[in-house]
Design a protein around this motif. Sequence first.
Motif: not given
Length: 360
Positions: A191-193, A240-243, A337-339
């Motif tokens: 999601x972010x890394x 936070x919804x991306x979690x 990947x990561x987004x």
Amino acid sequence: MRIVSVDLGARSYPIWIDEGILSHAELLLPHLPQPNGVIVTNTTVAPLYLETFRAALERHGVAVSAVVLPDGERYKNWETLQRIFDALVDVRAERETTVIALGGGVIGDMAGFAAACWQRGAPFLQVPTTLLAQVDSSVGGKTAINHPRGKNLIGAFYQPRAVLIDTATLRTLPARELRAGLAEVIKYGLIRDAAFFEWLEHRIESLLALDAESIAIAVERSCRNKAEVVAADETERGVRATLNLGHTFGHAIETATGYTQWLHGEAVAAGMMIAAEVSLRLGWLTENDCARIEGLLIRAGLPVRGPALDTDQVWQLMTGDKKVVGGKIRFVLLKGIGEAVVTADVPKTVVDAALAARLG
């Protein structure tokens, strides 16, 4: 010792990460308004760690009692929650009596919800003993119980005052539970890394082997990712919804199977693959990225397909999920990947095709 801070102004709190830290109860003392507490744990964790942790607190003059609950997601309900309240009544717990969760995600969720309710809010501490709880559920203040027709539908946002993570507890974790926890670790990379995802591709076998340095890095990096998101959006109005990547589909799997057949992390892993399949069919994710995601999940020993469920049943369960807004399901999907991206504008035909490809 590794330390991560969850920055929430006056309600900020530390996350301590180290091996053998369970016996260092002195770290918790500044976060206890008065020297007493009630430890909430379960029948699996209690024989392993309750007396060690209790003794560590008592050495510092903290009087504690314990309530030992049955183990398993199927007990995350009103009846079991009532047992926590009964224990608090029995010891004449006050508003400043600290509720301490010692266990995995189910224990943390229920103990936190009990603390939120007890006399309209009692102090709460998290001492997670599973990988899933250490990297995800113990951080961020989501507390809840399940309803027979939906997961985590009854709960509250209620932050702990501190989180104490002893990575040595993972040595007694069943291999299946360890693998389930890795689903949430992989999620942060997705999601972010992206750099973390690549690191995981190189180190997944080390994590499965419980290499101490690899575990410490993965837990800290996961907690730091979670802490940053929570600090930006505590009550899930935005990022936070991306979690929830994989959770809309995953919760449907858990609910449909009665919370007895699939571990949460296993359902999330299958859910992430369904989300990746939707993203692929929308043209947002490349075939190569989809293959990388599937490959890492397989190497982690996680499912990449859900059970054979009726598509209409899945839709019915998803539309009852707490992530529905204005009658529309908000899907967490991937642009790469990561987004991650949150959207309700997904054609039903695309979701149906992804479900057909990834269920059964």
